[in-house]
Design a protein around this motif. Sequence first.
Motif, mmCIF file in Angstrom:
data_model
loop_
_atom_site.group_PDB
_atom_site.id
_atom_site.type_symbol
_atom_site.label_atom_id
_atom_site.label_comp_id
_atom_site.label_asym_id
_atom_site.label_seq_id
_atom_site.Cartn_x
_atom_site.Cartn_y
_atom_site.Cartn_z
ATOM 1 N N GLU A 1 32.504 39.758 35.968
ATOM 2 C CA GLU A 1 33.644 40.574 35.539
ATOM 3 C C GLU A 1 33.324 42.063 35.654
ATOM 4 O OE1 GLU A 1 36.031 37.792 32.333
ATOM 5 O OE2 GLU A 1 34.699 39.363 31.591
ATOM 6 N N ARG B 1 38.378 38.985 46.363
ATOM 7 C CA ARG B 1 38.039 37.617 45.968
ATOM 8 C C ARG B 1 38.374 36.624 47.082
ATOM 9 N NH1 ARG B 1 40.150 39.250 40.868
ATOM 10 N NH2 ARG B 1 42.148 38.304 41.401
ATOM 11 N N THR C 1 40.910 46.900 30.914
ATOM 12 C CA THR C 1 40.843 45.440 30.902
ATOM 13 C C THR C 1 39.629 44.951 31.698
ATOM 14 O OG1 THR C 1 42.259 45.294 32.860
ATOM 15 C CG2 THR C 1 43.346 45.272 30.708
ATOM 16 N N SER C 2 39.406 43.664 31.647
ATOM 17 C CA SER C 2 38.338 43.036 32.432
ATOM 18 C C SER C 2 38.955 42.141 33.489
ATOM 19 C CB SER C 2 37.412 42.217 31.531
ATOM 20 O OG SER C 2 36.704 43.054 30.645
ATOM 21 N N GLU C 3 38.376 42.127 34.661
ATOM 22 C CA GLU C 3 38.890 41.319 35.768
ATOM 23 C C GLU C 3 37.746 40.495 36.343
ATOM 24 O OE1 GLU C 3 42.108 40.220 38.439
ATOM 25 O OE2 GLU C 3 42.009 41.226 36.494
ATOM 26 N N SER C 4 38.020 39.227 36.552
ATOM 27 C CA SER C 4 37.004 38.345 37.109
ATOM 28 C C SER C 4 36.889 38.540 38.613
ATOM 29 C CB SER C 4 37.353 36.885 36.809
ATOM 30 O OG SER C 4 36.457 36.018 37.476
ATOM 31 N N LEU D 1 41.243 43.900 44.356
ATOM 32 C CA LEU D 1 40.312 42.876 43.878
ATOM 33 C C LEU D 1 40.762 41.476 44.247
ATOM 34 C CD1 LEU D 1 39.213 44.255 40.399
ATOM 35 C CD2 LEU D 1 38.096 44.482 42.621
ATOM 36 N N LYS D 2 42.065 41.260 44.322
ATOM 37 C CA LYS D 2 42.566 39.949 44.740
ATOM 38 C C LYS D 2 42.154 39.657 46.181
ATOM 39 C CE LYS D 2 46.811 37.246 45.204
ATOM 40 N NZ LYS D 2 48.286 37.233 45.002
ATOM 41 N N LYS E 1 44.063 45.876 40.644
ATOM 42 C CA LYS E 1 43.995 44.535 40.064
ATOM 43 C C LYS E 1 44.617 43.481 40.979
ATOM 44 C CE LYS E 1 45.357 44.396 35.855
ATOM 45 N NZ LYS E 1 46.279 44.380 34.695
ATOM 46 N N HIS E 2 45.843 43.732 41.436
ATOM 47 C CA HIS E 2 46.604 42.711 42.157
ATOM 48 C C HIS E 2 46.543 42.847 43.677
ATOM 49 C CE1 HIS E 2 48.141 41.249 38.401
ATOM 50 N NE2 HIS E 2 48.651 42.418 38.092
ATOM 51 N N LYS F 1 35.096 46.030 34.411
ATOM 52 C CA LYS F 1 36.110 46.726 33.625
ATOM 53 C C LYS F 1 36.971 47.554 34.572
ATOM 54 C CE LYS F 1 33.041 48.757 31.092
ATOM 55 N NZ LYS F 1 32.414 49.636 30.070
ATOM 56 N N ASP G 1 44.245 50.082 35.921
ATOM 57 C CA ASP G 1 45.139 50.089 37.078
ATOM 58 C C ASP G 1 46.309 51.031 36.806
ATOM 59 O OD1 ASP G 1 46.877 49.492 39.215
ATOM 60 O OD2 ASP G 1 46.151 47.428 39.319
#
Length: 296
Positions: free
Chosen positions: A121, A107, A211-214, A103-104, A99-100, A123, A126
């Motif tokens: 998004e 992006r 969770t969902s992550e953009s 994917l960060k 997540k951090h 699913k 982490d």
Amino acid sequence: MYKIEVKIDGQFVNNFYNGSIYDLVFLDLEFWPDYLQVQGKAVQRIYGYTITRLLKTTNQQYIKVKFLEFEVEEEQLVKEIMQDISRLKNKTFIGFEIKHSDLKTLRNRFKALSIYPNINEIKLFDFRDYSQEYGYKGLNGLFEQLEIKVNKKIGGSYFRQNPKKVFLRKTGWIDILLNMFEYCLEDAAGYFEIVSNWNKKNPRITKYMITSESLNYSEVEKESSLTLIHQDAEIFSMQNFQPTSDQLLSNLTIADLEALIVKIVQKTLKEEMQKLKHEHLLNQTTHINHPLKIFV
């Protein structure tokens, strides 16, 4: 680019969650710091990635590991990562710090390369979010907690230190590449053992823990894409190399992971890389359809 694709037979048990084991996709990106001539700052760029999942048709574990051959190929690699995520958009992506970190950074690279993801998004789950609660530290700590044997010869910082040596064909670059392939294959082979062993030490995860992550980027992320990196700083003079098509170094089906790493990766891959180095075949593609035949 350099790529290994393998399919591994095995006994895969879902002790992880109540959904389908075929809906789980493990993703891990590898980075290197690209230093700018501005106050010693660096941008985290993507050097390679590993993706692995189970194939429902054959019940085999599919693993793909891909690394850049030249820096200028990064945009092509990032687009391929986006295509893989888009193709599997209904699955659940899993990783440690996915997540951090993963994917960060992805992006940020979308933003820098003016790439617009065709999916908003995804699913995800982490492992880091539950590391303190369940008593493990880092991915290696999770392997240890679940009694999964993974023989790491190098640490994660190896990827930050050495991609430039591969790009510039520095002394020992073939061994560097081999080490990185082995590192990723070891992790990937252990991922579905996590799925099998998870409930022995940790409670099953629920749909509320997914969770969902953009995948869209924001102005805040644009500012954070320039990160000052104090460790593993190695600056090399650049040479002009031209990118080539994929170097498909291995494409096989094999049940024994140890044989895969020891025989295929360390022997076959090294032989093919030596050929590339000595014959200077920078504009051709090496395709080994059945490297296992070498050992028969």
